[in-house]
Write a protein that holds these residues in place. Sequence first.
Motif, mmCIF file in Angstrom:
data_model
loop_
_atom_site.group_PDB
_atom_site.id
_atom_site.type_symbol
_atom_site.label_atom_id
_atom_site.label_comp_id
_atom_site.label_asym_id
_atom_site.label_seq_id
_atom_site.Cartn_x
_atom_site.Cartn_y
_atom_site.Cartn_z
ATOM 1 N N ARG B 61 40.500 118.541 31.005
ATOM 2 C CA ARG B 61 39.840 118.336 32.309
ATOM 3 C C ARG B 61 39.217 116.948 32.460
ATOM 4 N N VAL B 62 39.313 116.100 31.484
ATOM 5 C CA VAL B 62 38.736 114.756 31.584
ATOM 6 C C VAL B 62 39.803 113.697 31.334
ATOM 7 N N THR B 63 39.634 112.582 32.043
ATOM 8 C CA THR B 63 40.517 111.429 31.875
ATOM 9 C C THR B 63 39.646 110.188 31.835
ATOM 10 N N VAL B 64 39.908 109.318 30.904
ATOM 11 C CA VAL B 64 39.212 108.043 30.855
ATOM 12 C C VAL B 64 40.218 106.952 31.210
ATOM 13 N N LEU B 65 39.784 106.066 32.086
ATOM 14 C CA LEU B 65 40.610 104.933 32.496
ATOM 15 C C LEU B 65 39.900 103.641 32.111
ATOM 16 N N LEU B 66 40.639 102.727 31.561
ATOM 17 C CA LEU B 66 40.094 101.449 31.131
ATOM 18 C C LEU B 66 40.847 100.319 31.827
ATOM 19 N N ASN B 67 40.118 99.494 32.541
ATOM 20 C CA ASN B 67 40.701 98.319 33.179
ATOM 21 C C ASN B 67 40.052 97.091 32.554
ATOM 22 N N LYS B 68 40.756 96.505 31.620
ATOM 23 C CA LYS B 68 40.186 95.372 30.881
ATOM 24 C C LYS B 68 40.131 94.109 31.730
ATOM 25 N N THR B 69 40.971 94.049 32.727
ATOM 26 C CA THR B 69 40.987 92.857 33.583
ATOM 27 C C THR B 69 39.658 92.689 34.304
ATOM 28 N N VAL B 70 39.145 93.806 34.830
ATOM 29 C CA VAL B 70 37.875 93.743 35.551
ATOM 30 C C VAL B 70 36.733 94.334 34.745
ATOM 31 N N LYS B 71 36.992 94.656 33.481
ATOM 32 C CA LYS B 71 35.966 95.184 32.568
ATOM 33 C C LYS B 71 35.301 96.420 33.173
ATOM 34 N N HIS B 72 36.126 97.409 33.423
ATOM 35 C CA HIS B 72 35.668 98.614 34.091
ATOM 36 C C HIS B 72 36.221 99.842 33.376
ATOM 37 N N LEU B 73 35.351 100.809 33.230
ATOM 38 C CA LEU B 73 35.682 102.064 32.555
ATOM 39 C C LEU B 73 35.287 103.207 33.482
ATOM 40 N N SER B 74 36.115 104.213 33.563
ATOM 41 C CA SER B 74 35.726 105.357 34.386
ATOM 42 C C SER B 74 36.048 106.662 33.670
ATOM 43 N N LEU B 75 35.303 107.682 34.049
ATOM 44 C CA LEU B 75 35.515 109.038 33.545
ATOM 45 C C LEU B 75 35.798 109.926 34.741
ATOM 46 N N GLN B 76 36.911 110.606 34.704
ATOM 47 C CA GLN B 76 37.256 111.544 35.757
ATOM 48 C C GLN B 76 37.168 112.952 35.196
ATOM 49 N N ILE B 77 36.455 113.798 35.909
ATOM 50 C CA ILE B 77 36.341 115.211 35.536
ATOM 51 C C ILE B 77 37.046 116.012 36.617
ATOM 52 N N ALA B 78 38.045 116.756 36.220
ATOM 53 C CA ALA B 78 38.797 117.566 37.177
ATOM 54 C C ALA B 78 38.121 118.924 37.368
ATOM 55 N N ALA B 79 38.139 119.388 38.616
ATOM 56 C CA ALA B 79 37.616 120.732 38.941
ATOM 57 C C ALA B 79 36.230 120.929 38.322
ATOM 58 N N THR B 80 35.294 120.108 38.759
ATOM 59 C CA THR B 80 33.951 120.112 38.184
ATOM 60 C C THR B 80 33.312 121.492 38.259
ATOM 61 N N GLN B 81 32.685 121.869 37.164
ATOM 62 C CA GLN B 81 32.057 123.187 37.035
ATOM 63 C C GLN B 81 30.548 123.036 36.877
#
Lengths: 113, 112
Positions: B61-81
């Motif tokens: 249920r979680v995905t981490v995305l890393l964008n090194k170009t803009v130095k950005h990290l995100s956490l996506q939680i699917a179907a939040t409980q």
Amino acid sequence: EPEVTQTPSHQVTQMGQEVILRCVPISNHLYFYWYRQILGQKVEFLVSFYNNEISEKSEIFDDQFSVERPDGSNFTLKIRSTKLEDSAMYFCASASREGTEAFFGQGTRLTVV
Amino acid sequence: GESVGLHLPTLSVQEGDNSIINCAYSNSASDYFIWYKQESGKGPQFIIDIRSNMDKRQGQRVTVLLNKTVKHLSLQIAATQPGDSAVYFCGLTLAAGNKLTFGGGTRVLVKP
């Protein structure tokens, strides 16, 4: 599941007194850390410990702080003369390898009065 | 040096919706990135990590995305409980050391 355990869960101490916070890291881990979290703020790094010596420390970790691994299982944080501003949650963490996830204990809430 | 910051201090999300928590960092030498969840009165709990040689990693249920170009990290939680309600911290280490540095935390509130 293996876990990091910390004792005590809550410690109240008078300003100027020494405190020792205790931690039992996960048994096969080699890297040990102390962090603190002042109420409502972020988790701040204090010190990392590997191979029986400090590998890195922050500016918070001044001469009043020390760490020790006295017996191969415990990992302690000592504050020699506590100040009011030392009041915080103190978290111990351990990791099996450098640059991998650290597992945190439940913390010791230190209250300096 | 390195610093880690979060864009939003509080995120309210409807139960069942997806959540996205963002984190910015400053040091391009950062090598390892991690997300922790902290429930009230508890220690940080590991969620997911990613190394700098990847740009996406998925867990349950979680995905981490890393964008090194803009130095950005995100956490996506699917179907939040409701059990996802907590403070979420991003963290990173530099390639040269093992100190884990945390951001300020985002509080996620799940509305029923």
